[in-house]
Scaffold this motif. Structure first.
Motif, PDB file in Angstrom:
ATOM      1  N   ASP A  99      10.985  -8.103  -1.421  1.00 46.03           N
ATOM      2  CA  ASP A  99      11.097  -7.186  -2.550  1.00 46.03           C
ATOM      3  C   ASP A  99      10.650  -5.782  -2.149  1.00 46.03           C
ATOM      4  N   LYS A 100       9.625  -5.243  -2.751  1.00 49.79           N
ATOM      5  CA  LYS A 100       9.136  -3.895  -2.449  1.00 49.79           C
ATOM      6  C   LYS A 100       8.429  -3.895  -1.094  1.00 49.79           C
ATOM      7  N   ILE A 101       8.637  -2.829  -0.312  1.00 50.27           N
ATOM      8  CA  ILE A 101       8.022  -2.735   1.019  1.00 50.27           C
ATOM      9  C   ILE A 101       6.555  -2.306   0.866  1.00 50.27           C
ATOM     10  N   ASP A 102       5.651  -3.200   1.253  1.00 51.76           N
ATOM     11  CA  ASP A 102       4.215  -2.956   1.135  1.00 51.76           C
ATOM     12  C   ASP A 102       3.569  -2.513   2.441  1.00 51.76           C
ATOM     13  N   ASN A 103       4.224  -2.767   3.580  1.00 54.37           N
ATOM     14  CA  ASN A 103       3.616  -2.439   4.865  1.00 54.37           C
ATOM     15  C   ASN A 103       4.706  -2.337   5.938  1.00 54.37           C
ATOM     16  N   VAL A 104       4.319  -1.880   7.111  1.00 49.30           N
ATOM     17  CA  VAL A 104       5.285  -1.672   8.187  1.00 49.30           C
ATOM     18  C   VAL A 104       5.905  -2.988   8.663  1.00 49.30           C
ATOM     19  N   LYS A 130       4.812   6.174   8.879  1.00 44.05           N
ATOM     20  CA  LYS A 130       4.755   5.952   7.432  1.00 44.05           C
ATOM     21  C   LYS A 130       5.181   7.236   6.753  1.00 44.05           C
ATOM     22  N   GLN A 131       6.067   7.109   5.790  1.00 42.96           N
ATOM     23  CA  GLN A 131       6.517   8.260   5.009  1.00 42.96           C
ATOM     24  C   GLN A 131       6.207   8.019   3.534  1.00 42.96           C
ATOM     25  N   LYS A 132       6.300   9.056   2.754  1.00 41.62           N
ATOM     26  CA  LYS A 132       5.986   8.955   1.324  1.00 41.62           C
ATOM     27  C   LYS A 132       6.834   7.885   0.632  1.00 41.62           C
ATOM     28  N   ASP A 133       8.093   7.803   0.982  1.00 44.27           N
ATOM     29  CA  ASP A 133       9.009   6.891   0.313  1.00 44.27           C
ATOM     30  C   ASP A 133       9.411   5.689   1.159  1.00 44.27           C
ATOM     31  N   GLY A 134       8.635   5.346   2.190  1.00 48.38           N
ATOM     32  CA  GLY A 134       8.959   4.188   3.024  1.00 48.38           C
ATOM     33  C   GLY A 134       8.497   4.364   4.456  1.00 48.38           C
ATOM     34  N   TYR A 135       9.335   3.962   5.397  1.00 49.67           N
ATOM     35  CA  TYR A 135       9.005   4.017   6.822  1.00 49.67           C
ATOM     36  C   TYR A 135      10.193   4.524   7.621  1.00 49.67           C
TER      37      TYR A 135
END
Length: 180
Positions: A99-104, A130-135
């Protein structure tokens, strides 16, 4: 860009943070051998097992991230959600579970679901920011004939979607063919 350490499938799968009402979950690996006592191995489990009975899954060849030539091995996830047991046996189901990306680690799994891989031996195929909206990830695609590795930069948003893909070119290429 940082390199990710120990990015084997089993390690990545253990780092999932389920975004559902999951009471218990386990990562299973069925190896390229089967004995009377071993159909699969439980690599990781998390959650409350009090007052629940974990089902014994049937041995089958349905799973994700399969490999292990010349035989077969793969992974699956068994989990308890809202008092119902469910089994993840495909990469599409795995993406839904993440679901939602919580970590790298989850971001790398999204890359792997989309047929990219991580090169543990080269920063050209292994890195993240790491970026504000993801990786932003550096991953690679491997071809066995001729043997080659092509570097890619992927932007994966917090919803698990690849927003941008850029080839960085080949960084390893031979004229050899690796036949399994």
């Amino acid at each position: 860009m940082l390199s990710a350490k120990n990015t084997e499938n089993g390690v990545l799968l253990k780092k999932i943070i389920p975004n559902k009402n999951v009471k218990y979950w386990q990562v299973e690996h069925f190896p390229n051998y089967k004995t009377e006592d071993l159909d699969f191995e439980i690599l990781f489990s998390k959650g409350n097992t009090e007052n629940i009975s974990i089902p014994k899954n049937e041995f089958n060849l349905n799973g994700f991230f399969s490999g292990c030539h010349p035989s077969l091995c793969a992974y699956r996830i068994t989990y308890l959600e809202k008092d119902q047991w469910k089994i993840i046996q495909s990469e599409k189901e795995l993406k839904t579970f993440i679901d939602k990306i919580d970590n790298v680690y989850e971001a790398y799994l999204i890359g792997k679901i989309n047929e990219y891989d991580i090169d543990q031996n080269s920063e050209k195929g292994n890195g993240f920011v790491k970026q504000k909206d993801g990786y932003k990830l550096k991953m690679m695609k491997y071809n066995n004939c001729p043997e080659s590795k092509e570097s890619f930069t992927l932007s994966i948003n917090n919803n698990g979607n690849i927003e941008n893909t850029k080839s960085n070119g080949f960084y390893f290429k031979t004229t050899d063919c690796i036949i399994y």
